[in-house]
Enzyme design. Structure first.
Site, PDB file in Angstrom:
ATOM      1  N   ALA A 130      -2.252 -16.815  -0.853  1.00 33.21           N
ATOM      2  CA  ALA A 130      -2.988 -16.134  -0.359  1.00 33.21           C
ATOM      3  C   ALA A 130      -3.756 -14.810  -1.353  1.00 33.21           C
ATOM      4  O   ALA A 130      -2.677 -14.851  -2.740  1.00 33.21           O
ATOM      5  CB  ALA A 130      -2.689 -15.024   1.165  1.00 33.21           C
ATOM      6  N   LYS A 131      -4.265 -14.309  -1.020  1.00 35.44           N
ATOM      7  CA  LYS A 131      -4.993 -13.033  -1.989  1.00 35.44           C
ATOM      8  C   LYS A 131      -3.765 -12.391  -1.951  1.00 35.44           C
ATOM      9  O   LYS A 131      -4.081 -11.948  -3.570  1.00 35.44           O
ATOM     10  CB  LYS A 131      -6.095 -12.093  -1.056  1.00 35.44           C
ATOM     11  CG  LYS A 131      -7.012 -12.041  -2.080  1.00 35.44           C
ATOM     12  CD  LYS A 131      -7.808 -11.039  -1.036  1.00 35.44           C
ATOM     13  CE  LYS A 131      -9.013 -10.338  -1.600  1.00 35.44           C
ATOM     14  NZ  LYS A 131     -10.049  -9.563  -0.453  1.00 35.44           N
ATOM     15  N   ARG A 132      -2.741 -11.595  -0.763  1.00 35.44           N
ATOM     16  CA  ARG A 132      -2.160 -11.200  -1.705  1.00 35.44           C
ATOM     17  C   ARG A 132      -0.989 -11.673  -2.942  1.00 35.44           C
ATOM     18  O   ARG A 132      -0.444 -10.627  -3.831  1.00 35.44           O
ATOM     19  CB  ARG A 132      -0.795 -10.725  -0.630  1.00 35.44           C
ATOM     20  CG  ARG A 132      -0.023 -11.897  -0.358  1.00 35.44           C
ATOM     21  CD  ARG A 132       0.733 -11.232   0.654  1.00 35.44           C
ATOM     22  NE  ARG A 132       0.851 -13.456   1.788  1.00 35.44           N
ATOM     23  CZ  ARG A 132       2.154 -13.814   1.357  1.00 35.44           C
ATOM     24  NH1 ARG A 132       2.749 -13.343  -0.186  1.00 35.44           N
ATOM     25  NH2 ARG A 132       2.063 -15.014   1.878  1.00 35.44           N
ATOM     26  N   HIS A 133      -1.230 -13.065  -3.648  1.00 31.63           N
ATOM     27  CA  HIS A 133      -0.304 -13.271  -4.088  1.00 31.63           C
ATOM     28  C   HIS A 133      -0.775 -12.914  -5.464  1.00 31.63           C
ATOM     29  O   HIS A 133      -0.582 -12.689  -7.048  1.00 31.63           O
ATOM     30  CB  HIS A 133      -0.187 -15.498  -4.483  1.00 31.63           C
ATOM     31  CG  HIS A 133       0.880 -15.344  -3.439  1.00 31.63           C
ATOM     32  ND1 HIS A 133      -0.207 -15.797  -2.669  1.00 31.63           N
ATOM     33  CD2 HIS A 133       1.818 -16.069  -2.843  1.00 31.63           C
ATOM     34  CE1 HIS A 133       0.963 -17.095  -1.707  1.00 31.63           C
ATOM     35  NE2 HIS A 133       2.415 -16.862  -2.651  1.00 31.63           N
ATOM     36  N   GLY A 134      -2.286 -12.564  -6.068  1.00 31.08           N
ATOM     37  CA  GLY A 134      -2.067 -11.646  -7.002  1.00 31.08           C
ATOM     38  C   GLY A 134      -2.777 -13.191  -7.520  1.00 31.08           C
ATOM     39  O   GLY A 134      -2.767 -14.177  -8.260  1.00 31.08           O
TER      40      GLY A 134
END
Ligand code: GLU
Length: 291
Positions: free
Chosen positions: A234-238
Site C-alpha cells: 500500500a501507499k504507506r509502505h513508501g
C-alpha cells in the site's frame, strides 16, 4: 479473446497494481487478444480526475497499450440501471456494524460479511417503519442461498454460498459487483486477470452474470505484492509508485518482470522480450514481498 485492466482512480497505482496490470496485458497480448482499459470511478467520494490521468500515464510509462479509448463507469449508469430491472432486489437498511454483529464475524471477510438476511422478508409495514427512520436503504439482490464454484486459472477451484449482496449502495452508487459484471459482458471481456484480493468476490460475480443471462468470463487471480511487514502493499509502505521511484519506468518494468521470473534482476527487458518469455504455467503462485 478480450482481456482488460480496470483500475479505480482513487490514488496512484503502486507496484502491486502495476504488476497486475502488466500480467493482465501479458495474458491478453500473448494470446493475440484485445486489451481494454476501464476506469472504475463509481465511488465518487474517493475518485479524482488527476488520479485517472496519472494512472493512464503510468500504465503507458511501463509499456502497456490498449485497444479503444478507456471507458468510464460513471458514463454507464443506464446500463447498470437496466441490469437492476432484471434481477430480484430488496431494500436493506442494515448498517455494517449490524451485519457484522448478526454474522458474528469479528474482523469481516475480504468479500464483506455474508449478509444474514435481516431485511429480506420485511413486511410492507416494517419496510415503511425503516424508511421513516431516515436511513436510505441499499439494494440487495435475492440470491436465495445459491452456491457457485468457479475454477480460477491460477488459484484453482473456489466455491462459495452466495449471500444477498449489495448491488446498489445506500449512497445511490451502483455497487462494484454489479458494474463489473455488466461491463465485462457488455465489453465482450472473456478473460479477467486481477489481483488475488478479489478472488472471494468472484463467485458472487459469476452467479450474478448467470442471473442476468450474461456469459461469465474466465478468471486468473494473480498473487499479490506484499510490503516488508507482510501486509498487502500500500501507499504507506513508501516508494511504491512510479513517481516515488528513482529509476525510470522501463527499469521498474524490469523489476516487476524479474519478480515474475521473466527477466534477470537489474535488466531492462522490452515488452516484446517479455511477451516471448511469458508462460502462464510458469508464474509464481506465492505473493511477492517487495522491500
Ligand atoms: N477496480 C478494481 C480495483 O481497482 C478492480 C476490479 C476488477 O478487476 O474486477 O481493485
Amino acid at each position: 479473446m478480450t482481456g482488460r485492466y480496470a483500475p479505480s482512480p482513487t490514488g496512484a497505482l503502486h507496484l502491486g497494481n502495476l504488476r497486475t496490470a502488466l500480467l493482465a496485458w501479458l495474458f491478453a497480448r500473448s494470446a493475440g487478444s484485445r486489451f481494454l482499459l476501464r476506469i472504475e470511478d463509481l465511488d465518487a467520494g474517493r475518485v479524482r480526475a488527476e488520479h485517472e490521468a496519472g494512472q493512464l500515464a503510468d500504465l503507458e510509462g511501463i509499456g502497456l497499450d490498449w485497444d479503444d479509448a478507456p471507458v468510464r463507469q460513471s458514463d454507464r449508469s443506464d446500463l447498470y440501471r437496466a441490469a437492476l430491472e432484471l434481477i430480484d432486489t430488496y431494500p436493506c437498511f442494515c448498517t455494517r456494524a449490524e451485519i457484522r454483529e448478526a454474522a458474528s464475524a469479528p474482523h469481516g471477510s475480504p468479500a464483506g460479511d455474508p449478509y444474514p438476511g435481516t431485511c429480506r422478508n420485511f413486511t410492507r409495514g416494517e419496510q415503511a417503519r425503516r424508511e421513516r427512520s431516515g436511513r436510505p436503504p441499499a439494494l440487495r439482490v435475492r440470491a436465495s442461498g445459491a452456491h457457485v464454484t468457479v475454477t480460477d486459472r491460477l488459484a484453482g477451484p473456489i466455491g462459495a454460498p452466495i449471500d444477498d449482496f449489495v448491488v446498489r449502495r445506500n449512497d445511490g452508487a451502483f455497487a462494484y459487483n454489479l458494474a463489473v459484471v455488466v461491463d465485462d459482458a457488455e465489453q465482450g471481456v472473456q478473460e479477467v486477470v486481477r489481483g488475488a484480493d478479489l478472488l472471494s468476490s468472484t463467485p458472487r460475480q459469476v452467479w450474478l452474470a448467470g442471473a442476468l443471462g450474461l456469459a461469465a468470463p474466465s478468471h486468473a487471480h494473480v498473487p499479490l505484492v506484499l510490503g516488508a511487514d507482510g501486509s498487502r502493499l500500500a501507499k504507506r509502505h513508501g516508494s511504491v509508485t512510479l513517481a516515488e521511484r528513482p529509476e525510470d519506468p522501463e527499469y521498474v518494468r524490469g523489476m516487476l518482470a524479474a519478480s515474475l521470473g521473466l527477466a534477470e534482476p537489474g535488466s531492462a527487458p522490452s515488452m516484446e522480450q517479455l511477451l516471448a518469455r511469458f508462460d502462464p504455467a510458469g508464474l509464481p503462485t506465492r505473493p511477492w514481498t517487495f522491500s
